[in-house]
Design an enzyme around this catalytic site. Structure first.
Site, short mmCIF file in Angstrom:
data_model
loop_
_atom_site.label_atom_id
_atom_site.label_comp_id
_atom_site.label_asym_id
_atom_site.label_seq_id
_atom_site.Cartn_x
_atom_site.Cartn_y
_atom_site.Cartn_z
NE ARG A 1 2.58 23.98 -3.25
CZ ARG A 1 2.14 22.92 -2.06
NH1 ARG A 1 2.14 24.43 -1.30
NH2 ARG A 1 2.11 22.34 -1.50
CB THR A 2 -0.31 23.46 -9.90
OG1 THR A 2 1.19 23.04 -9.31
CG2 THR A 2 0.00 23.55 -11.51
CE LYS B 1 -22.31 11.45 -15.25
NZ LYS B 1 -23.33 12.91 -15.32
NE ARG C 1 -1.22 19.03 -10.86
CZ ARG C 1 -0.40 19.92 -10.11
NH1 ARG C 1 -1.03 19.18 -8.26
NH2 ARG C 1 0.76 20.14 -10.07
CG HIS D 1 4.41 19.94 -12.91
ND1 HIS D 1 4.06 21.27 -12.91
CD2 HIS D 1 4.30 19.77 -11.28
CE1 HIS D 1 2.89 22.04 -12.27
NE2 HIS D 1 3.00 21.33 -11.00
#
Ligand code: NCD
Length: 308
Positions: free
Chosen positions: A60-61, A90, A112, A140
């Protein structure tokens, strides 16, 4: 110097900004409903570019941010699964990654990250707005924007509400951000429903106490439901729990819906697993799919405010 509009937590969402964003979100919802007005808004962010960098899974986001930007005419470049596929594997630090991305001249970075505090770290080195799309078990903020927009749309107010928030409150960032944002508006009372091991973190409870917000904690879902205006349910964040999953989590099914008031709404940030049964979806109280759709409109409004 112009202030950079980072969105790290819910602190920037005061009443004035929310009024503006809710108005624009309503306007975008209407605009997308007809081909003519859809075309009219499709140039608003012409020439702008958004990076969407996701170090954790998202449906969704990521897609609603991408769609939001593209409906308004901005371009989007996405890095999915960045934890596995970026130079993080890395050993590159988040700070270095962000400094490099800023050099490619996006107008905003939607990020995110798996670390709590990842967005705040990114903002310390970024001269481009960082939009926190979820940071570990932290915050959030854009979810709480769309959650509050949904409450405003469904119930006509964001004050004087009894809000039951349940599920995995210890690890779920959506419940944490929602609690904070609700605390900013008068008369809201919160009831946290969770087994003891998944109860809300002390930092949020302290924030509520400091802001004189009434809250209670309980393991008794059924006693909390009859007085709720909003029931906000969340899944157990099994990817964040080390060891055995706690016993005694709660399921919302038709008998639980029957305990709710007629005007009350059931919300969930999604994805759901088994904590809300599909049978509930067709009840008048079920607002979770409308809530997900509102994410598009709320994120269009937010991107416009940040990028214009
Ligand atoms: C939530 C998240 O990522 O925190 N999902 C979302 O953004 N709608 C909820 C979750 O994963 O449980």
């Amino acid at each position: 110097m112009k202030q950079i509009k980072h969105v790290i937590d819910t602190e920037l969402f005061d009443k004035k900004l929310l009024d503006l964003l809710f108005d624009r979100a309503d306007y975008f919802a209407d605009s997308l409903a007809s081909p003519d007005s859809r075309k009219q808004i499709s140039k608003l962010l012409d020439g702008k570019m958004v990076f969407a960098v996701f170090f954790e899974p998202s449906t969704r986001t990521r897609l609603s941010f991408t769609a939001a930007a593209q409906h308004l005419g901005a371009q989007v470049i996405t890095a999915e699964n960045a934890r596995e596929t970026s130079s993080a594997t890395k050993g590159e630090t988040l700070e270095d990654t962000i400094k490099v991305l800023c050099g490619y001249k996006p107008d905003a970075i939607v990020m995110r990250h798996n670390q709590t505090g990842g967005a705040a770290t990114a903002a310390t080195v970024s001269n481009i707005p960082i939009i926190n799309a979820g940071d570990g078990s932290g915050e959030h903020p854009t979810q709480s924007l769309l959650d509050l927009y949904t409450i405003h749309k469904e119930l006509g107010r964001i004050t004087d509400l009894n809000v039951v928030i349940g599920g995995d409150l210890a690890n779920g960032r959506t419940a944490r951000s929602l609690s904070r944002i609700l605390a900013r508006f008068p008369g809201n009372k919160l009831t946290f429903v969770a087994p003891a091991s998944l109860q809300m973190g002390d930092d949020i409870k302290q924030y509520l106490t400091q802001n004189n917000v009434e809250f209670t904690e309980t393991e008794d879902l059924e006693s909390a439901l009859p007085t709720a205006d909003v029931v906000y349910w969340t899944r157990v964040q099994k990817e964040r729990i080390i060891g055995d999953l706690p016993k005694g989590t709660f399921i919302i099914d038709l008998p639980q819906i029957k305990l709710m008031q007629d005007h009350a709404i059931l919300m969930h940030p999604l994805p759901r697993v088994d904590e809300i049964t599909p049978a509930v979806d067709s009840t008048p109280q079920a607002a979770h799919f409308r809530q997900a759709e509102n994410g598009l409109y709320a994120r269009m409004a937010l991107l416009e405010w940040i990028l214009k």
